[in-house]
Design a protein around this motif. Structure first.
Motif, short mmCIF file in Angstrom:
data_model
loop_
_atom_site.label_atom_id
_atom_site.label_comp_id
_atom_site.label_asym_id
_atom_site.label_seq_id
_atom_site.Cartn_x
_atom_site.Cartn_y
_atom_site.Cartn_z
N VAL A 231 -13.91 -12.10 4.61
CA VAL A 231 -13.90 -12.05 6.08
C VAL A 231 -15.19 -11.42 6.59
CG1 VAL A 231 -12.69 -11.13 8.11
CG2 VAL A 231 -11.39 -12.01 6.18
N TYR B 132 -5.15 -13.22 6.49
CA TYR B 132 -6.05 -13.92 7.42
C TYR B 132 -5.78 -15.42 7.46
CZ TYR B 132 -8.54 -9.53 7.65
OH TYR B 132 -8.85 -8.22 7.85
N CYS C 281 -5.22 -3.21 16.96
CA CYS C 281 -4.43 -2.18 16.28
C CYS C 281 -5.32 -0.96 16.01
CB CYS C 281 -3.90 -2.70 14.94
SG CYS C 281 -2.44 -3.72 15.12
N ARG C 282 -6.51 -1.25 15.55
CA ARG C 282 -7.44 -0.16 15.24
C ARG C 282 -7.82 0.60 16.51
NH1 ARG C 282 -12.62 0.03 11.35
NH2 ARG C 282 -13.45 1.98 12.13
N LEU D 18 -4.54 4.05 8.01
CA LEU D 18 -3.90 2.73 8.02
C LEU D 18 -4.35 1.86 9.20
CD1 LEU D 18 -0.28 3.62 6.91
CD2 LEU D 18 -1.90 2.19 5.68
N SER D 19 -4.67 2.52 10.31
CA SER D 19 -5.13 1.72 11.46
C SER D 19 -6.51 1.10 11.15
CB SER D 19 -5.19 2.56 12.72
OG SER D 19 -6.29 3.44 12.67
N ARG D 20 -7.21 1.73 10.19
CA ARG D 20 -8.51 1.18 9.78
C ARG D 20 -8.34 0.36 8.51
NH1 ARG D 20 -12.85 5.67 11.52
NH2 ARG D 20 -12.09 5.78 13.66
N TYR D 21 -7.40 -0.52 8.55
CA TYR D 21 -7.09 -1.38 7.41
C TYR D 21 -8.37 -2.14 7.00
CZ TYR D 21 -4.15 -4.47 4.59
OH TYR D 21 -3.56 -5.14 3.56
N PRO D 22 -8.73 -2.10 5.73
CA PRO D 22 -10.03 -2.68 5.35
C PRO D 22 -10.06 -4.21 5.50
CG PRO D 22 -8.81 -2.00 3.41
CD PRO D 22 -8.02 -1.52 4.59
N LEU D 23 -11.21 -4.67 5.94
CA LEU D 23 -11.42 -6.12 6.05
C LEU D 23 -11.72 -6.67 4.67
CD1 LEU D 23 -13.76 -6.22 9.16
CD2 LEU D 23 -11.55 -7.32 9.03
N LYS D 24 -11.24 -7.86 4.39
CA LYS D 24 -11.54 -8.49 3.09
C LYS D 24 -13.01 -8.87 3.04
CE LYS D 24 -7.27 -10.45 1.39
NZ LYS D 24 -6.51 -11.67 1.20
N GLN E 72 -5.88 -7.24 14.43
CA GLN E 72 -6.28 -6.07 13.62
C GLN E 72 -7.20 -5.15 14.43
OE1 GLN E 72 -8.18 -7.14 9.94
NE2 GLN E 72 -8.36 -5.01 9.28
N ASN F 236 0.82 -1.21 0.00
CA ASN F 236 0.00 0.00 0.00
C ASN F 236 0.87 1.29 0.00
OD1 ASN F 236 0.86 -0.66 2.47
ND2 ASN F 236 -1.14 -0.64 3.48
N GLY G 256 -5.02 2.73 17.55
CA GLY G 256 -4.57 3.70 16.54
C GLY G 256 -3.19 3.37 15.99
N VAL G 257 -2.93 2.08 15.82
CA VAL G 257 -1.63 1.65 15.30
C VAL G 257 -1.78 1.32 13.80
CG1 VAL G 257 0.09 -0.21 15.42
CG2 VAL G 257 -0.80 0.81 17.51
N ALA G 258 -0.90 1.87 12.99
CA ALA G 258 -1.00 1.68 11.53
C ALA G 258 -0.72 0.23 11.14
CB ALA G 258 -0.02 2.60 10.84
N ILE G 259 -1.55 -0.28 10.23
CA ILE G 259 -1.39 -1.66 9.75
C ILE G 259 -0.92 -1.58 8.30
CG2 ILE G 259 -2.63 -3.81 9.22
CD1 ILE G 259 -4.66 -2.91 11.42
#
Lengths: 348, 179
Positions: free
Chosen positions: A48, B38, B26-27, A39-45, B23, A6, B30-33
């Motif tokens: 999933v 999965y 992390c959210r 980025l912390s709200r990385y999208p779920l597939k 995940q 990304n 507030g930690v960047a992923i």
């Protein structure tokens, strides 16, 4: 240059994602506030999300069923505990309810058979045995097998083993002298037949042959301590003989087998009253009333116990309740009234 | 002996929930992923790649997240099924599905050794980590490694069975004495 899919550039001088020089300080990875949040709200597939929805539906269905199962489980465990404490009236109610919900539950059925046996309900014990035979071929649980064999071992004493006597029983019981003779002769040949012994003890009691009754019952109790009819005959004999202390001890022995036994509680309260242990008698009568609030014998003994404890109001209330019952025995009612009004002495 | 990756395939719902839990925390922190897998048929079977947490306590939460989420979810799923199946021998197909999900999810409740390594490096070697956090990190890391060693002897399966099959019955027994 290290890069993620990304477009994260960890060696960027500014934000690793958008290269904005205003990145947040104090982090090992340089990111501006917006990028870090994104980025912390990385999208779920999508798979999933669908999976999570599926599991949520299953979870909701499961949780919807939980209260009923939880209640049933807690009640069953309570029933097991009550049976361990020999409170068979309460445990019988619980196991009956459990079997209505789970008709194929063998453990509940076995526990119910035990409870019915100790509640002296032989008809129910037999019918439950038939259900068990029809539904279960083998029992794997050793504890259940032991519990069941305890009942089967003692149930066999309830019927006279000799077929010829059993077949003629209806005719014989009309001629007590002849029946007594048959039983006396039979017991010489078969002293192990406890049903015959108790039948003979009953006939002896009618003839006021207390010695005969006592010796037959004591032998039966010695041979089979859980064969309950022998206790009842012996208790009647002891009451007639005014051996109240012995009666009290025997009632307690019977009560130890089933702390909620109606017959045992009634006997105990009776002997306690006869021995002028009025407070204890009232407690016993109240315990019986809690379990059988609509049983005439219980109302009668409670009325009497209240009378001897100078609680006339409650005594009168129990008497009135007894009078309103269609199943009340008129002789019992008259006797009770006479005891309460001191027309007839209850104690010696 | 079934290799770990095939065991993970059989119990894949647990792996997905495990990564989802990382995940989620992390959210929340507030930690960047940067990347999430999965499930995959490789070692590791799943992962969440994220930046090092700024606060050591956040790293602890992210690492032990699966332990919290997987256990709660596994218990919630298995509880209503464990009672009819194990207490009353009266399970339906739906009950067995619930037990399978509960077992799979509970089996993957333990954080991986990778999670433990990150947690140890961030917290134990962290400059501004409070002492209490360092102290509680030691047994947690120890437990995670013990779990990893134990998984070679099917400890993860035994743990999953304990949570999904045994714990509901213990809870019922406990409440039967209280109520």
């Amino acid at each position: 240059m290290e890069e993620f899919s990304n477009r994260i550039n960890l060696r960027s001088a500014g934000c690793a994602k958008c290269h904005d020089p205003k990145y947040e300080r104090g982090y090992k990875v340089r990111l501006c506030k917006d990028c870090r949040r994104e980025l912390s709200r990385y999208p779920l597939k999508r798979e999933v999300i669908w999976g999570a929805l599926g599991v949520s539906v299953i979870l909701l269905l499961a949780l919807f069923r939980l209260p009923a199962y939880f209640r049933a489980g807690v009640d069953y465990m309570k029933g097991v505990q009550l049976a361990k404490e020999h409170k068979y009236v309460s445990s019988e109610k619980i196991f009956t309810a459990t079997l209505q919900k789970f008709p194929g539950h063998t453990s509940s059925l076995v526990h119910l058979i035990t409870a019915a046996y100790f509640n002296d309900d032989l008809t129910r014990t037999d019918s439950l045995f038939s259900v068990l035979r029809a539904t279960t071929t083998t029992l794997d649980d050793e504890e259940l097998m032991d519990e069941l064999s305890l009942v089967t071992d003692n149930s066999r004493y309830y019927d006279i083993q000799d077929d010829s006597i059993r077949n003629q029983w209806d005719i014989l019981k009309q001629d007590t002298t002849a029946y007594r003779k048959v039983l006396e002769d039979y017991l010489l040949k078969a002293p192990y037949d406890l049903a015959a012994a108790v039948d003979l003890a009953y006939l002896y009691l009618d003839l006021k042959n207390y010695k005969g009754t006592d010796s037959l019952c004591r032998k039966a109790i010695h041979d089979a301590p859980l064969f309950r009819p022998a206790y009842f005959e012996l208790l009647s004999s002891l009451k007639d003989q005014k051996k109240y202390e012995e009666g009290l001890t025997l009632s307690n022995e019977l009560l130890a087998q089933n702390t909620e036994s109606l017959s045992a509680l009634l006997s105990l309260a009776t002997f306690q009253l006869k021995l002028k242990k009025d407070k204890e008698a009232l407690a016993t009568a109240r315990q019986a009333f809690k379990l059988w609030p609509d049983t005439p014998d219980v109302l009668a003994i409670l009325s009497l116990a209240c009378h001897f404890n100078h609680q006339q109001e409650e005594s009168a209330r129990m008497l009135a309740k007894l009078k309103n019952m269609t199943s009340a025995d008129n002789t019992q009612l008259a006797d009770l009234q006479n005891f309460i009004t001191d027309k007839t002495p209850y104690r010696d | 002996m079934i290799p770990g990756v095939y065991m993970a395939l059989i119990t894949f719902p647990g792996v997905v929930v495990h990564e989802f839990a990382h995940q989620l925390f992390c959210r929340l922190c507030g930690v960047a992923i940067f990347d999430v897998k999965y499930f995959q048929m490789a070692d590791p079977v799943g992962y969440v790649e994220h930046e090092p947490a700024k606060k050591p306590a956040h790293q602890l939460l992210i690492s032990v997240g699966p332990f919290i989420v997987n256990n709660i979810l596994a218990l919630a799923l298995a509880f209503p099924a464990a009672i009819p199946v194990f207490m009353f021998n009266d399970g339906s197909l739906f009950d067995y599905l619930l037990l399978y999900l509960g077992l799979s999810i509970a089996m993957h409740a333990f954080p991986s050794t990778g999670d433990a390594k990150v947690m140890w490096n961030t917290i134990w070697h962290g400059e501004d980590t409070p002492l209490w956090l360092k102290i509680i990190t030691v047994p947690i890391t120890g437990l995670i490694y013990a779990g990893a060693i134990g998984s070679m002897f099917w400890l993860d399966l035994a743990y999953g069975m304990g949570v999904a099959f045994g714990l509901p019955i213990l809870i019922v027994k406990f409440f039967s004495q209280l109520m």
